[in-house]
Write an enzyme that holds these catalytic residues in place. Structure first.
Site, mmCIF file in Angstrom:
data_model
loop_
_atom_site.group_PDB
_atom_site.id
_atom_site.type_symbol
_atom_site.label_atom_id
_atom_site.label_comp_id
_atom_site.label_asym_id
_atom_site.label_seq_id
_atom_site.Cartn_x
_atom_site.Cartn_y
_atom_site.Cartn_z
ATOM 1 N N SER A 8 -10.143 2.291 2.526
ATOM 2 C CA SER A 8 -9.153 2.957 1.701
ATOM 3 C C SER A 8 -8.199 2.000 0.981
ATOM 4 C CB SER A 8 -8.321 3.919 2.545
ATOM 5 O OG SER A 8 -7.519 3.216 3.478
ATOM 6 N N LYS A 49 0.842 -1.211 0.000
ATOM 7 C CA LYS A 49 0.000 0.000 0.000
ATOM 8 C C LYS A 49 0.874 1.256 0.000
ATOM 9 C CE LYS A 49 -3.993 2.034 2.416
ATOM 10 N NZ LYS A 49 -4.967 1.929 3.529
ATOM 11 N N SER A 55 -10.680 0.186 6.799
ATOM 12 C CA SER A 55 -9.983 0.250 5.510
ATOM 13 C C SER A 55 -9.292 -1.022 5.065
ATOM 14 C CB SER A 55 -8.940 1.382 5.532
ATOM 15 O OG SER A 55 -9.572 2.620 5.363
#
Lengths: 95, 499
Positions: free
Chosen positions: B164, B79, B188
């Site tokens: 997210s 990420k 998320s």
């Protein structure tokens, strides 16, 4: 809680975010909507309740107060938009 | 090629150790898949092919010598919220578009130190603020899943992969990496996992170091994996977790061998079902799936108990005070002086304001402003202090529940994946996506989302298990039972290949 245009401008300035006049109305309605919605917390009786300061009961570890790192000013300023001799460069600040 | 990229992490590890395949071959297969899929899916914001092949080469040498580490030669996605030494780290914000960290996050270093291969950086909502990945400065991620259309052909509507960590969930579901790192502040990891048929675990607050992960709300942020199976998630968390002197909130406790706990089942396990999660807006099919999950655990020998978590409905509004407050303070560092993009102004204040106007997207500005407001003079007690007291009550609800049950079962999301633009008009509607996940962050507990079936639209749905503090082991055990009962939930067609 409903916020007015002046409050929107004041918050934006406190947050150091420039906003245009055309942004104000939209932000006013969005911020008011969110602040209205969180008002429901007032239904909760929190008398005598301690505010949470940590989720786990663990004690924070301590270490000796000694220098463990450093001597890498060039790495630290490497990402600065403007730097000179390992100093950050900013517009002149006159108080 | 397809068979290599379709392996689970655990299968790939076995094949590498048996010398059936090479790490370079496996890495190359994923790089080719990314090249083919990314123009359509936009899951990766940067591909680090050279670095990946170098890591894979070293892995092959070690595998050859019989010196394989835990994750030797296993290609994963990372990420873009995690700082990567020498590799641009943007947090998917324009303000960090040129930021190249001089250091590696601790969790990242743990993974590479065990031989994992980094394929590239994965898309996410800007500064991890969002539930659809639509707020990214790199543009939205397209879910590999599509709804059933008319006449049995899939619909062309672009669905969100959740957020997210939408790049992580989409990449894992689309076979672009074996697994991915992610972070979870209000849901998320778990919400995107649920919407893409993947497994995601947010561990207990303090289980993983937050050092080197771009901060959103520091009392809520935690790192965790998104993977194809519960077993893969267990393997990864075992490597990601652990104490770190550089994050004083990371807990100095041994990390259990999560994989060793797998396969033990749920016989005698007490599972709580909270009444308060039957909320308005819960879709019938999600409710049915929840009942199905209860039946699966019961059939496997668990004891089901109805429990009450009375402050559940206040978790989301309390979150939207605490998280923006912490965000407004954390994001004060982006001032155009020390790193990131600067927009010059007439003086220093004007420079700050113009820099932040240009650098932040709408949702980030909104949250900073809400946070600034609730922390401003005269409002602190009414908002922030009140929310922190409510947070204590939410945690107490769970503390009481743990007297009666070992684990709590809920849906992960109230609805299946939605299409682009469906929820961007009203911020509150997007916030409601996290209604079932946010309580877990507020109480600092571990939570796992496991794929449990498909909606009537043919898109995935997930169930969430919530555990006692630092009892991730039970989540893996019970999660595995749900996973087996539900059967595989995999993307039906790789339409981006033109098939």
């Amino acid at each position: 809680m409903t916020v007015d245009d002046d409050t929107v401008r004041r918050i934006a300035h406190l947050a150091r975010i420039k906003i245009e006049d055309s942004d104000v109305a939209g932000l006013r309605s969005e911020l008011s909507g969110i602040l209205d919605w969180v008002e429901q917390l007032n239904e909760v009786d929190t008398d005598g309740v301690e505010p949470m300061t940590r989720v786990a009961a663990h004690k924070l570890k301590k270490r000796k107060d000694v220098v463990t790192d450093g001597e890498m000013a060039d790495v630290v300023v490497k990402n600065a938009p403007f730097s000179e001799d390992n100093y950050y460069v900013v517009p002149k600040v006159i108080e | 090629m397809a068979e290599l990229t379709g392996l689970t992490l655990s299968e790939a590890r076995q094949k590498l150790r048996n010398k059936d395949i090479k790490a370079q071959e496996l890495t190359d297969a994923f790089l080719k898949e990314i090249e083919a899929a990314n123009p359509d899916l936009n899951a990766f914001v940067a591909v680090t092919a050279e670095k990946a092949m170098a890591q894979a080469k070293e892995a092959d040498a070690r595998l050859q010598k019989g010196e394989a580490r835990d994750l030797e030669g296993l290609p994963i996605g990372h990420k873009d919220l995690y700082c990567t030494e020498g590799v641009t780290t943007t947090a998917c914000s324009n303000i960090l578009s040129n930021f190249v960290p001089g250091y590696e996050s601790t969790v990242g270093a743990n993974l590479w130190g065990q031989g994992a291969v980094m394929l590239g950086k994965l898309n996410n909502d800007e500064f991890a603020m969002g539930s659809s990945n639509e707020s990214s400065s790199h543009g939205p991620v397209v879910s590999p899943w599509r709804r059933n259309g008319k006449d049995g052909t899939p619909s062309d509507d672009k669905l969100v992969p959740g957020g997210s960590s939408g790049g992580s969930s989409a990449a894992v579901a689309a076979d672009l990496c074996l697994a991915a790192t992610a972070t979870d502040t209000g849901g998320s990891i778990r919400q995107p996992a649920a919407l893409t048929g993947t497994v995601g675990i947010k561990p207990t607050y303090g289980r993983c170091s937050r050092w080197g992960i771009v901060a959103y709300a520091s009392s809520l942020d935690q790192a965790g994996p998104v993977a194809r199976t519960v077993e893969d998630a267990a393997i990864l968390l075992g490597v990601m977790a652990g104490h770190d002197d550089k994050d004083s909130t990371s807990v100095d406790m041994p990390v259990p061998d999560y994989s060793a706990a797998l396969g033990k089942g749920v016989k005698g396990l007490k599972v709580g079902v909270p009444e308060e999660y039957r909320v308005e807006g819960l879709s019938d099919e999600v409710d049915q799936l929840w009942q199905q999950g209860i039946a699966w655990l019961k059939d496997a020998g668990a004891e089901i108990k109805t429990i009450s978590l009375p402050h559940t409905k206040y978790a989301l509004p309390a979150y939207y005070i605490v998280a923006p407050a912490e965000a407004s303070s954390n994001l004060a560092r982006y001032d155009g002086v020390r790193y990131g993009v600067r927009v010059p102004g007439n003086d220093i204040i004007d420079t700050y304001e113009k820099t932040r106007q240009a650098g932040f997207g709408d949702e980030v500005k909104r949250r900073i402003m809400i946070g600034t407001y609730v922390l401003s003079a005269g409002y602190y007690d009414a908002y922030y202090l009140k929310a922190q007291k409510v947070r204590t009550l939410i945690k107490q609800d769970f503390d009481n529940a743990w007297d009666d049950v070992d684990v709590v079962l809920t849906p992960t999301t109230p609805n299946p994946a939605f299409a682009f633009g469906e929820k961007t008009g009203d911020p509150l509607e997007m916030y409601l996506e996290d209604i079932f996940t946010v309580t877990v962050n507020m109480a600092g507990l571990p939570g796992i989302s496991v794929p449990a079936g498909l909606s009537s639209q043919g898109t995935p749905l997930g169930l969430q298990l919530i555990g006692k503090p630092f009892d991730e082991t039970t989540l893996f055990q019970a999660g595995e039972v749900l996973e087996k009962a539900a059967g595989p939930v995999r993307v039906a067609s790789k339409w981006w290949h033109g098939t």
